[in-house]
Design a protein around this motif. Structure first.
Motif, short mmCIF file in Angstrom:
data_model
loop_
_atom_site.label_atom_id
_atom_site.label_comp_id
_atom_site.label_asym_id
_atom_site.label_seq_id
_atom_site.Cartn_x
_atom_site.Cartn_y
_atom_site.Cartn_z
N CYS A 1 11.94 -2.93 0.66
CA CYS A 1 12.99 -2.34 1.48
C CYS A 1 14.07 -3.37 1.79
O CYS A 1 15.26 -3.06 1.80
N ARG A 2 13.65 -4.61 2.03
CA ARG A 2 14.63 -5.67 2.29
C ARG A 2 15.48 -5.97 1.05
O ARG A 2 16.66 -6.28 1.16
N MET A 3 14.87 -5.86 -0.14
CA MET A 3 15.57 -6.29 -1.36
C MET A 3 16.39 -5.18 -2.02
O MET A 3 17.37 -5.47 -2.71
N ALA A 4 15.98 -3.93 -1.86
CA ALA A 4 16.62 -2.84 -2.61
C ALA A 4 17.94 -2.45 -1.94
O ALA A 4 18.02 -2.42 -0.70
N PRO A 5 18.96 -2.12 -2.73
CA PRO A 5 20.21 -1.64 -2.14
C PRO A 5 19.98 -0.36 -1.32
O PRO A 5 19.02 0.37 -1.57
N GLU A 6 20.91 -0.13 -0.36
CA GLU A 6 20.72 0.98 0.57
C GLU A 6 20.66 2.34 -0.14
O GLU A 6 20.02 3.27 0.35
N ASP A 7 21.34 2.46 -1.29
CA ASP A 7 21.36 3.77 -1.95
C ASP A 7 20.21 3.93 -2.96
O ASP A 7 20.20 4.88 -3.74
N THR A 8 19.26 3.02 -2.93
CA THR A 8 18.09 3.14 -3.82
C THR A 8 17.37 4.46 -3.54
O THR A 8 17.20 4.85 -2.39
N ILE A 9 16.96 5.13 -4.61
CA ILE A 9 16.18 6.36 -4.45
C ILE A 9 14.71 6.01 -4.64
O ILE A 9 14.32 5.44 -5.66
N ILE A 10 13.93 6.34 -3.62
CA ILE A 10 12.49 6.09 -3.68
C ILE A 10 11.78 7.43 -3.86
O ILE A 10 12.04 8.38 -3.11
N THR A 11 10.90 7.51 -4.85
CA THR A 11 10.01 8.66 -4.92
C THR A 11 8.61 8.14 -4.62
O THR A 11 8.37 6.93 -4.68
N THR A 12 7.71 9.03 -4.27
CA THR A 12 6.33 8.58 -4.06
C THR A 12 5.39 9.52 -4.78
O THR A 12 5.75 10.65 -5.15
N GLU A 13 4.20 9.04 -4.96
CA GLU A 13 3.11 9.92 -5.38
C GLU A 13 2.48 10.46 -4.09
O GLU A 13 3.16 10.56 -3.09
N VAL A 14 1.20 10.76 -4.11
CA VAL A 14 0.56 11.29 -2.90
C VAL A 14 -0.65 10.46 -2.57
O VAL A 14 -1.37 10.01 -3.46
N GLY A 15 -0.84 10.24 -1.29
CA GLY A 15 -1.97 9.43 -0.84
C GLY A 15 -1.48 8.33 0.08
O GLY A 15 -0.44 8.46 0.74
N PRO B 1 20.25 10.35 3.69
CA PRO B 1 19.55 11.52 3.14
C PRO B 1 19.44 11.43 1.62
O PRO B 1 20.24 10.75 0.97
N ARG B 2 18.46 12.10 1.09
CA ARG B 2 18.21 12.19 -0.36
C ARG B 2 17.86 10.83 -0.97
O ARG B 2 18.09 10.61 -2.16
N THR B 3 17.36 9.89 -0.16
CA THR B 3 16.89 8.63 -0.74
C THR B 3 15.36 8.59 -0.80
O THR B 3 14.80 7.71 -1.44
N LEU B 4 14.68 9.53 -0.15
CA LEU B 4 13.22 9.65 -0.30
C LEU B 4 12.92 11.00 -0.91
O LEU B 4 13.26 12.04 -0.34
N LEU B 5 12.27 11.00 -2.08
CA LEU B 5 11.87 12.25 -2.72
C LEU B 5 10.35 12.24 -2.78
O LEU B 5 9.76 11.41 -3.48
N THR B 6 9.73 13.15 -2.05
CA THR B 6 8.27 13.13 -1.96
C THR B 6 7.75 14.55 -1.84
O THR B 6 8.43 15.42 -1.29
N SER B 7 6.56 14.79 -2.35
CA SER B 7 5.98 16.12 -2.28
C SER B 7 5.29 16.29 -0.93
O SER B 7 4.18 15.81 -0.73
N GLY B 8 5.97 16.97 -0.01
CA GLY B 8 5.45 17.11 1.35
C GLY B 8 4.49 18.27 1.50
O GLY B 8 3.33 18.11 1.85
N GLY B 9 4.95 19.46 1.20
CA GLY B 9 4.17 20.66 1.47
C GLY B 9 2.94 20.80 0.60
O GLY B 9 1.85 21.10 1.08
N LEU B 10 3.09 20.59 -0.70
CA LEU B 10 1.94 20.78 -1.60
C LEU B 10 1.15 19.48 -1.75
O LEU B 10 -0.03 19.52 -2.03
#
Ligand code: TPP
Length: 555
Positions: A370-384, A399-408
């Protein structure tokens, strides 16, 4: 002049602004692929249809536009379903086009036949089977309209192969006919007045922000609301990024893995002011102990979300951005000194924390990234655990910088979603923060990112376990680690075999340099970070408990 169905379909996609399609061919979509051969749009050939749906979903989350994916009949369509269900649970606008067997064979157990509209009925916002070429253009137009309007969601259009091969004389009919579908975007003025009055009167309000704020592009309005009212803000997993995580009024995420400050503040509040959140059980914990002395205001575009799980005192049905714009002039500044002092005390007494040690700590890796990545970096995650550590330790500011599967909660989402986001934003840094289990659910997409020159980075927090499962087994099943330990391939060699760059670190002192190398590398990278194998995500609220009953990680 006669036009082929396949051409009509592609022309309608172009008219709807489709720039990129994610998909995979097969017999029932061959005429369509023929028309795509020289179509003015990019086509990303994935390696598994599930990834096509997640990539279209990642594209949609990263841009706010409708994502488009295509698969053939039968197994192609069934492979899409996990991705469609994922988008449906998180209200993501998708149009999924599937091939179907010839109309006269439908219901005959024809080769590669599946009842795609039947299978996807409950995981789409709407679906169609096109039975007449004259309906084709209008149906595609309606699919886009339904996907993006009101509460967004995936729409599937099943197109039999004879429809795409047929020819239509004259101009196709493109007029949308949806008399029964009228999503309400403007909030009722009286309800908005009541909501503003409740906020002005509250002594201990909390703004409770969900993914709806991001979907309706209401982040600026939300920030104005928080600053005008001087009210603290907590976000659901889907809401992260809607409000800057480093803002003085931010409490961070609430719920099962929420911050102590957020969970205590909601529990003690006298007004929960919810915007675009659906009160998921991971957020509310035990319902009868959720914000027991609070009034609830709920702004949401979907009337069926109101009072679904938590009783709402003041509902406002409408688009979040529109409603907040109406509401703002009616909101007054409130000092609320005692409330802010109490929150500051919770933050001071119960900061997020983890223990040091010789092994690499996943939380430290994420903080460093988080310290190193530019502010507009898009982070996706897996689950767990990877997903929860990212939510807690990465500070999302936009907004739209974290893409993660929340509901499912779909393992295997992050990597294809990242490639979809990268297709939309070729010049931005896109990183999938993964677990060693999840990454193996769509690892074949390495071939896609290499072929299509999508420089996605994958940061694998490799703990040798299905970590979140192991954590629950440790805490709630007496450490009986039933089938949660994983023997993994050499991820560096896997990356290299596909033509990507592979890196591995095992010592804390190597982490910073490895992250730097990952960020600097031009093409796709797998960074395998061997982390402390039995690290837990804390705090955690046990299932069925009130959200202020957190265990672990509390000072
Ligand atoms: C498709 C799918 N199958 C099963 C699960 C249940 N599940 C949730 S978290 C998890 C473990 C994830 O392990 P890993 O990807 O290694 O991540 P970690 O928790 O170790 O960070 C499992 C199996 C799921 N969420 N999705």
């Amino acid at each position: 002049m006669a036009t082929k169905g396949s051409r009509i379909l592609v022309e309608t996609l172009v008219e709807e602004g489709t720039e990129v399609i994610f998909g995979y061919p097969g017999g029932a979509v061959l005429p369509l692929f023929d028309a795509l051969y020289d179509a003015p749009m990019r086509f990303v050939l994935v390696r598994h249809e599930q990834a096509a749906a997640h990539a279209a979903d990642g594209y949609a989350r990263a841009t706010g536009r409708v994502g488009v994916c295509i698969a053939t009949s039968g197994p192609g369509a069934t492979n899409l379903t996990t991705g469609i269900a994922t988008a449906n649970m998180d209200s993501i606008p998708l149009v999924a086009i599937t091939g179907q067997v010839r109309t006269h064979l439908i219901g005959n157990d024809a080769f590669q036949e599946a009842d795609t509209t039947g299978i996807t009925r409950s995981i789409t916002k709407h679906n169609y089977l096109v039975k007449d070429i004259r309906d084709l253009a209008r149906t595609i137009k309606e699919a886009f309209y339904i996907a993006r309007s009101g509460r967004p969601g995936p729409v599937l259009v099943d197109v039999p192969v004879d429809i795409t091969m047929a020819e239509l004389d004259g101009e196709p009919d493109k007029r949308i006919r949806l008399p029964g579908y009228k999503p309400r975007t403007e909030g009722h003025p009286r309800q908005i007045r009541l909501a503003a009055a409740a906020l002005n009167e509250a002594q201990r309000p909390v703004l409770f922000v969900g993914g709806g704020v991001i979907l309706s592009n209401a982040s600026d309005e939300l920030r104005q609301l928080a600053e005008t009212a001087n009210a603290p803000v907590t976000m659901t997993l889907m809401g992260l990024g809607a409000f800057p995580g480093d803002h003085r009024l931010s409490l961070g995420m609430l719920g099962m893995h929420g911050t102590p400050a957020a969970n205590y503040a909601v529990t003690e509040s006298d007004l929960v002011f919810a915007v675009g959140a659906r009160f998921d059980d991971r957020v509310t914990g035990r319902i009868d102990a959720f914000a027991p002395s609070a009034k609830v205001v709920h702004i949401d575009v979907d009337p069926s979300s109101i009072s679904k799980t938590v009783h709402v005192d003041i509902p406002v049905v409408g688009d979040a951005a529109q409603v907040l714009r109406e509401l703002l002039p009616q909101v007054r500044h409130g000092a609320r000194d005692a409330w802010h002092a109490q929150i500051a005390e919770w933050k001071r007494k119960h900061p997020l924390s983890y223990n040091g040690g010789d092994a690499i700590k996943p939380q430290a890796v994420i903080q460093e990234l988080c310290r190193m990545a530019p502010e507009d970096t898009i982070i996706t995650t897996e689950v767990g655990q990877n997903q929860m550590w990212t939510a807690l330790w990465y500070t999302f500011r936009k907004p739209r910088t974290l893409l993660t599967s929340g509901g499912l909660g779909t393992m295997g989402f992050g990597f294809p979603a990242a490639l979809g986001a990268q297709a939309a934003w070729p010049d931005r840094l896109v990183i999938d923060i993964a677990g060693d289990g999840s990454i193996q659910m769509n690892i074949q997409e390495l071939a896609t990112v290499v072929q299509h020159k999508l420089p996605v980075k994958v940061l694998i927090l490799n703990n040798g376990y299905l970590g979140l499962v192991r954590q629950w087994q440790e805490l709630f099943y007496k450490k009986r680690y039933s089938h949660s330990r994983m023997e993994n391939p050499d991820f560096v060699k896997v990356a290299e075999a596909y033509g990507a760059h592979g890196l591995r670190v095992t010592e804390p002192k190597e982490v910073q340099e490895a992250l730097r190398e990952m960020i600097r590398t031009e093409g796709p990278v797998f960074l395998d970070v061997v982390v402390a194998p039995e690290e837990n995500v804390f705090p955690i609220v046990p299932v069925g408990e009130a959200i202020n009953r957190m265990i672990g990680g509390l000072a």
